[in-house]
Design a protein around this motif. Structure first.
Motif, PDB file in Angstrom:
ATOM      1  N   ALA A  11      -3.537  -4.562   5.326  1.00 55.78           N
ATOM      2  CA  ALA A  11      -3.932  -5.915   4.924  1.00 55.78           C
ATOM      3  C   ALA A  11      -4.292  -5.949   3.443  1.00 55.78           C
ATOM      4  O   ALA A  11      -3.982  -6.916   2.744  1.00 55.78           O
ATOM      5  N   LEU A  12      -4.916  -4.885   2.950  1.00 53.92           N
ATOM      6  CA  LEU A  12      -5.295  -4.835   1.537  1.00 53.92           C
ATOM      7  C   LEU A  12      -4.083  -4.653   0.633  1.00 53.92           C
ATOM      8  O   LEU A  12      -3.891  -5.401  -0.324  1.00 53.92           O
ATOM      9  N   LEU A  13      -3.244  -3.690   0.944  1.00 48.98           N
ATOM     10  CA  LEU A  13      -2.139  -3.338   0.041  1.00 48.98           C
ATOM     11  C   LEU A  13      -0.857  -4.122   0.304  1.00 48.98           C
ATOM     12  O   LEU A  13      -0.131  -4.441  -0.628  1.00 48.98           O
ATOM     13  N   GLY A  14      -0.569  -4.419   1.547  1.00 49.92           N
ATOM     14  CA  GLY A  14       0.682  -5.104   1.881  1.00 49.92           C
ATOM     15  C   GLY A  14       0.477  -6.429   2.580  1.00 49.92           C
ATOM     16  O   GLY A  14       1.416  -6.988   3.134  1.00 49.92           O
ATOM     17  N   GLY A  15      -0.745  -6.933   2.528  1.00 51.20           N
ATOM     18  CA  GLY A  15      -1.059  -8.180   3.202  1.00 51.20           C
ATOM     19  C   GLY A  15      -0.239  -9.371   2.745  1.00 51.20           C
ATOM     20  O   GLY A  15       0.239 -10.142   3.573  1.00 51.20           O
ATOM     21  N   PRO A  16      -0.052  -9.555   1.431  1.00 46.84           N
ATOM     22  CA  PRO A  16       0.745 -10.699   0.991  1.00 46.84           C
ATOM     23  C   PRO A  16       2.199 -10.655   1.457  1.00 46.84           C
ATOM     24  O   PRO A  16       2.895 -11.652   1.391  1.00 46.84           O
ATOM     25  N   LEU A  17       2.642  -9.524   1.944  1.00 43.92           N
ATOM     26  CA  LEU A  17       3.990  -9.415   2.515  1.00 43.92           C
ATOM     27  C   LEU A  17       3.966  -9.470   4.044  1.00 43.92           C
ATOM     28  O   LEU A  17       5.015  -9.412   4.678  1.00 43.92           O
ATOM     29  N   PHE A  68      -4.857 -16.941  -3.827  1.00 45.27           N
ATOM     30  CA  PHE A  68      -5.495 -17.251  -2.551  1.00 45.27           C
ATOM     31  C   PHE A  68      -4.901 -16.426  -1.406  1.00 45.27           C
ATOM     32  O   PHE A  68      -5.599 -16.061  -0.466  1.00 45.27           O
ATOM     33  N   THR A  69      -3.610 -16.114  -1.493  1.00 48.18           N
ATOM     34  CA  THR A  69      -2.988 -15.267  -0.470  1.00 48.18           C
ATOM     35  C   THR A  69      -3.552 -13.856  -0.531  1.00 48.18           C
ATOM     36  O   THR A  69      -3.881 -13.263   0.498  1.00 48.18           O
ATOM     37  N   ILE A  70      -3.677 -13.314  -1.744  1.00 54.07           N
ATOM     38  CA  ILE A  70      -4.248 -11.971  -1.899  1.00 54.07           C
ATOM     39  C   ILE A  70      -5.699 -11.955  -1.427  1.00 54.07           C
ATOM     40  O   ILE A  70      -6.120 -11.032  -0.717  1.00 54.07           O
ATOM     41  N   ALA A  71      -6.467 -12.969  -1.793  1.00 59.53           N
ATOM     42  CA  ALA A  71      -7.869 -13.031  -1.382  1.00 59.53           C
ATOM     43  C   ALA A  71      -7.997 -13.171   0.142  1.00 59.53           C
ATOM     44  O   ALA A  71      -8.863 -12.548   0.764  1.00 59.53           O
ATOM     45  N   GLY A  72      -7.133 -13.966   0.745  1.00 56.12           N
ATOM     46  CA  GLY A  72      -7.160 -14.108   2.199  1.00 56.12           C
ATOM     47  C   GLY A  72      -6.817 -12.818   2.913  1.00 56.12           C
ATOM     48  O   GLY A  72      -7.417 -12.481   3.941  1.00 56.12           O
ATOM     49  N   CYS A  73      -5.860 -12.087   2.383  1.00 60.62           N
ATOM     50  CA  CYS A  73      -5.508 -10.798   2.987  1.00 60.62           C
ATOM     51  C   CYS A  73      -6.620  -9.769   2.798  1.00 60.62           C
ATOM     52  O   CYS A  73      -6.855  -8.937   3.677  1.00 60.62           O
ATOM     53  N   ALA A  74      -7.318  -9.826   1.666  1.00 66.88           N
ATOM     54  CA  ALA A  74      -8.466  -8.937   1.461  1.00 66.88           C
ATOM     55  C   ALA A  74      -9.579  -9.279   2.455  1.00 66.88           C
ATOM     56  O   ALA A  74     -10.221  -8.385   3.010  1.00 66.88           O
ATOM     57  N   LEU A  75      -9.777 -10.566   2.700  1.00 65.36           N
ATOM     58  CA  LEU A  75     -10.764 -10.972   3.701  1.00 65.36           C
ATOM     59  C   LEU A  75     -10.364 -10.476   5.088  1.00 65.36           C
ATOM     60  O   LEU A  75     -11.198 -10.005   5.861  1.00 65.36           O
ATOM     61  N   TRP A 106     -14.768   7.005   6.974  1.00 63.34           N
ATOM     62  CA  TRP A 106     -14.813   6.811   5.519  1.00 63.34           C
ATOM     63  C   TRP A 106     -13.596   6.067   4.991  1.00 63.34           C
ATOM     64  O   TRP A 106     -13.698   5.309   4.029  1.00 63.34           O
ATOM     65  N   GLY A 107     -12.419   6.247   5.576  1.00 61.04           N
ATOM     66  CA  GLY A 107     -11.224   5.525   5.131  1.00 61.04           C
ATOM     67  C   GLY A 107     -11.337   4.026   5.374  1.00 61.04           C
ATOM     68  O   GLY A 107     -10.892   3.215   4.562  1.00 61.04           O
ATOM     69  N   THR A 108     -11.958   3.669   6.489  1.00 61.46           N
ATOM     70  CA  THR A 108     -12.170   2.257   6.797  1.00 61.46           C
ATOM     71  C   THR A 108     -13.173   1.644   5.831  1.00 61.46           C
ATOM     72  O   THR A 108     -12.966   0.542   5.321  1.00 61.46           O
ATOM     73  N   VAL A 109     -14.256   2.372   5.567  1.00 65.78           N
ATOM     74  CA  VAL A 109     -15.289   1.876   4.657  1.00 65.78           C
ATOM     75  C   VAL A 109     -14.721   1.720   3.247  1.00 65.78           C
ATOM     76  O   VAL A 109     -14.996   0.726   2.565  1.00 65.78           O
ATOM     77  N   LEU A 110     -13.906   2.661   2.809  1.00 61.48           N
ATOM     78  CA  LEU A 110     -13.287   2.560   1.482  1.00 61.48           C
ATOM     79  C   LEU A 110     -12.363   1.344   1.405  1.00 61.48           C
ATOM     80  O   LEU A 110     -12.353   0.619   0.400  1.00 61.48           O
ATOM     81  N   ALA A 111     -11.616   1.079   2.460  1.00 62.90           N
ATOM     82  CA  ALA A 111     -10.752  -0.109   2.498  1.00 62.90           C
ATOM     83  C   ALA A 111     -11.589  -1.384   2.439  1.00 62.90           C
ATOM     84  O   ALA A 111     -11.209  -2.348   1.756  1.00 62.90           O
ATOM     85  N   ILE A 112     -12.725  -1.408   3.117  1.00 62.74           N
ATOM     86  CA  ILE A 112     -13.606  -2.577   3.093  1.00 62.74           C
ATOM     87  C   ILE A 112     -14.153  -2.802   1.679  1.00 62.74           C
ATOM     88  O   ILE A 112     -14.135  -3.925   1.167  1.00 62.74           O
ATOM     89  N   VAL A 113     -14.619  -1.746   1.037  1.00 64.12           N
ATOM     90  CA  VAL A 113     -15.202  -1.866  -0.303  1.00 64.12           C
ATOM     91  C   VAL A 113     -14.158  -2.337  -1.305  1.00 64.12           C
ATOM     92  O   VAL A 113     -14.395  -3.263  -2.097  1.00 64.12           O
ATOM     93  N   LEU A 114     -12.984  -1.729  -1.287  1.00 63.18           N
ATOM     94  CA  LEU A 114     -11.931  -2.130  -2.217  1.00 63.18           C
ATOM     95  C   LEU A 114     -11.443  -3.546  -1.931  1.00 63.18           C
ATOM     96  O   LEU A 114     -11.119  -4.295  -2.858  1.00 63.18           O
ATOM     97  N   SER A 115     -11.399  -3.929  -0.670  1.00 59.59           N
ATOM     98  CA  SER A 115     -10.999  -5.293  -0.312  1.00 59.59           C
ATOM     99  C   SER A 115     -12.003  -6.309  -0.835  1.00 59.59           C
ATOM    100  O   SER A 115     -11.619  -7.372  -1.334  1.00 59.59           O
TER     101      SER A 115
END
Length: 147
Positions: A11-17, A68-75, A106-115
């Motif tokens: 969702a973070l890296l490829g969400g807009p696709l 807004f698409t990138i922000a929505g995918c980060a959310l 830790w991988g999930t937490v890192l994805a949350i922080v970067l998102s």
């Protein structure tokens, strides 16, 4: 088994696709097929700004679509990462006895922080860009009317 960590990173890296939607719901997910449309329109808006300059009014509308698409995918990545393991497994891994794919590590937490960092930055930049150009347009129209 659908991994919560992989879904958050997709969702973070490829969400807009729409990659996270395809991973979780399969290639038949129509929401996943719709996500590249605002992404492509936003990229077209960026191309118009580079070719025509800052005064192109169509780009004022198109560029925020990308943001807004990138922000929505980060959310969405944040929501995936914060979902409790039992709720994750009930929703995406129903009928499975293994609870490991819904665990947070830790991988999930890192994805949350970067998102959170990326989503907030892109959202604020998109809002600032939109409002700045809207108010500049209003000032120009006011000047035109007053003359």
């Amino acid at each position: 088994m659908k991994s919560k960590t992989l879904a958050a990173w997709l969702a973070l890296l490829g969400g807009p696709l729409g990659l996270h939607r395809f991973y979780l719901h399969g290639l038949g997910d129509w929401h996943g097929w719709l996500l590249p449309l605002p992404t492509a329109l936003g990229l077209y808006g960026l191309q118009r700004v580079q070719a025509l300059g800052q005064d192109d009014q169509l780009s004022w509308l198109l560029i925020p679509l990308l943001g807004f698409t990138i922000a929505g995918c980060a959310l969405r990545a944040i929501l995936y990462g914060l979902m409790p393991a039992d709720a994750w497994n009930a929703h995406f891994n129903s009928g499975s006895a293994d609870g490991g794919s819904g665990r947070t590590h830790w991988g999930t937490v890192l994805a949350i922080v970067l998102s959170l960092m990326l989503g907030a930055t892109v959202l604020m930049a998109s809002l600032a860009y939109s409002f700045q150009h809207y108010f500049e347009y209003q000032i120009e129209e006011g000047r035109r009317i007053s003359q």
